[in-house]
Design a protein around this motif. Structure first.
Motif, PDB file in Angstrom:
ATOM      1  N   GLN A  83       0.825  -1.203   0.000  1.00 25.43           N
ATOM      2  CA  GLN A  83       0.000   0.000   0.000  1.00 25.43           C
ATOM      3  C   GLN A  83       0.865   1.262   0.000  1.00 25.43           C
ATOM      4  OE1 GLN A  83      -2.333   1.947   3.614  1.00 25.43           O
ATOM      5  NE2 GLN A  83      -3.249   0.013   2.978  1.00 25.43           N
ATOM      6  N   SER A 109       1.226   3.920  -3.094  1.00 28.31           N
ATOM      7  CA  SER A 109       0.859   5.299  -2.773  1.00 28.31           C
ATOM      8  C   SER A 109       2.020   6.245  -3.059  1.00 28.31           C
ATOM      9  CB  SER A 109       0.437   5.412  -1.307  1.00 28.31           C
ATOM     10  OG  SER A 109      -0.701   4.630  -1.033  1.00 28.31           O
ATOM     11  N   GLY A 127      -7.063   9.467  -4.445  1.00 29.65           N
ATOM     12  CA  GLY A 127      -7.417   8.336  -3.598  1.00 29.65           C
ATOM     13  C   GLY A 127      -8.805   8.459  -3.009  1.00 29.65           C
ATOM     14  N   TYR A 149       6.453   8.946   2.626  1.00 32.78           N
ATOM     15  CA  TYR A 149       5.096   8.419   2.777  1.00 32.78           C
ATOM     16  C   TYR A 149       4.980   7.608   4.063  1.00 32.78           C
ATOM     17  CZ  TYR A 149       0.663   8.341   0.350  1.00 32.78           C
ATOM     18  OH  TYR A 149      -0.638   8.611  -0.028  1.00 32.78           O
ATOM     19  N   VAL A 194      -4.635   0.948  -4.306  1.00 32.72           N
ATOM     20  CA  VAL A 194      -4.487   1.358  -2.910  1.00 32.72           C
ATOM     21  C   VAL A 194      -5.744   1.029  -2.115  1.00 32.72           C
ATOM     22  CG1 VAL A 194      -4.197   3.334  -1.373  1.00 32.72           C
ATOM     23  CG2 VAL A 194      -2.809   3.162  -3.435  1.00 32.72           C
ATOM     24  N   SER A 225      -4.961   4.373  -7.611  1.00 32.15           N
ATOM     25  CA  SER A 225      -5.808   4.575  -6.432  1.00 32.15           C
ATOM     26  C   SER A 225      -6.694   3.358  -6.176  1.00 32.15           C
ATOM     27  CB  SER A 225      -6.666   5.828  -6.607  1.00 32.15           C
ATOM     28  OG  SER A 225      -5.864   6.996  -6.637  1.00 32.15           O
TER      29      SER A 225
END
Length: 309
Positions: free
Chosen positions: A53, A57, A126, A81, A211, A208
């Motif tokens: 993830q 991202s 997202g 991140y 994710v 997205s």
């Protein structure tokens, strides 16, 4: 943000109040039994998914920055991140990590406004996909339960989250417009370049979607480990409920969604004919899994380096 003037202690107090209120209406001993039944291997697998993830991202952020002609090495994006994810988990509001990420990147970049917009647009991408998935699955669940007229009621906290998000976005845009049309034009231009143009829209929606899939996968692994489903339709119902929990977490009034998520679970699970303790246990397990998987970001709190732009 509409809630940015709230003192930090108030968010902590509200988080505790929401958790205590949820516990008051549930059998806490049953919740503990549900948590004890979670599978450790599945919890570890959920943490592995959380690594994927962060990687996806970070790549999405790097792509967004690149569309705005802002340099961002992938290794730096992953590091930042992780730091942002950790800060979002331990600081009130759930967005301060992203604010810090935008600030740090802007300090190391010649295009500071573009660096800030890259974070804003990446998060917007997202949220758009997450809301679409949650509303789609939530509507399917309401139809399956035979309450077509009660779709909105079945979505509970998820609909409340969407309303709050819309109010926040409209309020933010109104403030930006009041401050100057030039900035609004620059933001609109960057959104078009990094999100709405071709092929950016395909890349943004695809990344997205991956994710959001990892979010739901964490819930799914925990649910499988706890024995919460045994057939496909039951699995889809749980995923629909979990997607609505993700929307509820977007309400920026607590710490990392704690309290809001558990309260929404206690309300949503009975609507699907499931015990509320099961939903709350799954919610707590998700929160703990995400918190633990974000701990590598704590290492970067002591680093004074800024991302290279």
């Amino acid at each position: 943000m509409l809630t940015r003037r709230w003192p930090p202690w108030l968010r902590w107090a509200l988080t505790l109040l929401l958790l205590l209120t949820t516990a008051w209406f549930l059998d806490v001993s049953v919740v503990w039994q549900e948590l004890a039944g979670f599978s450790l291997p599945m919890l570890l697998a959920a943490m592995v998914v959380s690594v994927l993830q962060v990687l996806v991202s970070a790549w999405r952020w790097r792509y967004t920055a690149g569309r705005l002609s802002v340099g961002l090495p992938f290794v730096v994006a992953v590091r930042e991140y992780y730091l942002a994810t950790f800060l979002n988990q331990v600081l009130p509001g759930g967005v301060l990590g992203d604010v810090n990420r935008a600030w740090r990147h802007s300090l190391g970049s010649a295009a500071r406004l573009g660096a800030v917009h890259a974070v804003m647009i990446e998060r917007l991408s997202g949220q758009m996909v997450m809301v679409s998935v949650a509303l789609g699955l939530g509507a399917w669940l309401a139809l399956q339960q035979g309450r077509i007229a009660g779709v909105v009621a079945d979505m509970g906290g998820g609909v409340a989250a969407v309303v709050v998000l819309i109010v926040v976005v409209l309020g933010l845009l109104a403030r930006l417009w009041a401050r100057g049309r030039g900035y609004v034009h620059a933001l609109r231009r960057d959104i078009r370049r990094a999100l709405l143009s071709w092929p950016a829209i395909v890349v943004q929606v695809s990344s997205s979607a991956v994710v959001v899939a990892t979010y739901l996968c964490v819930f799914a692994l925990l649910a499988v480990g706890a024995g919460y489903w045994s057939e496909p339709q039951q699995a889809l119902a749980l995923l629909a409920l979990c997607s609505l929990l993700l929307l509820a977490m977007a309400v920026p009034v607590s710490v990392a969604g704690w309290g809001v998520r558990e309260g929404a679970a206690a309300l949503l699970w009975p609507l699907a004919g499931l015990p509320p303790e099961q939903g709350v246990a799954l919610s707590v397990g998700y929160g703990l899994a995400v918190l633990i998987s974000s701990l590598p970001g704590a290492v970067f709190m002591v680093s004074g380096r800024y991302p290279a732009g």
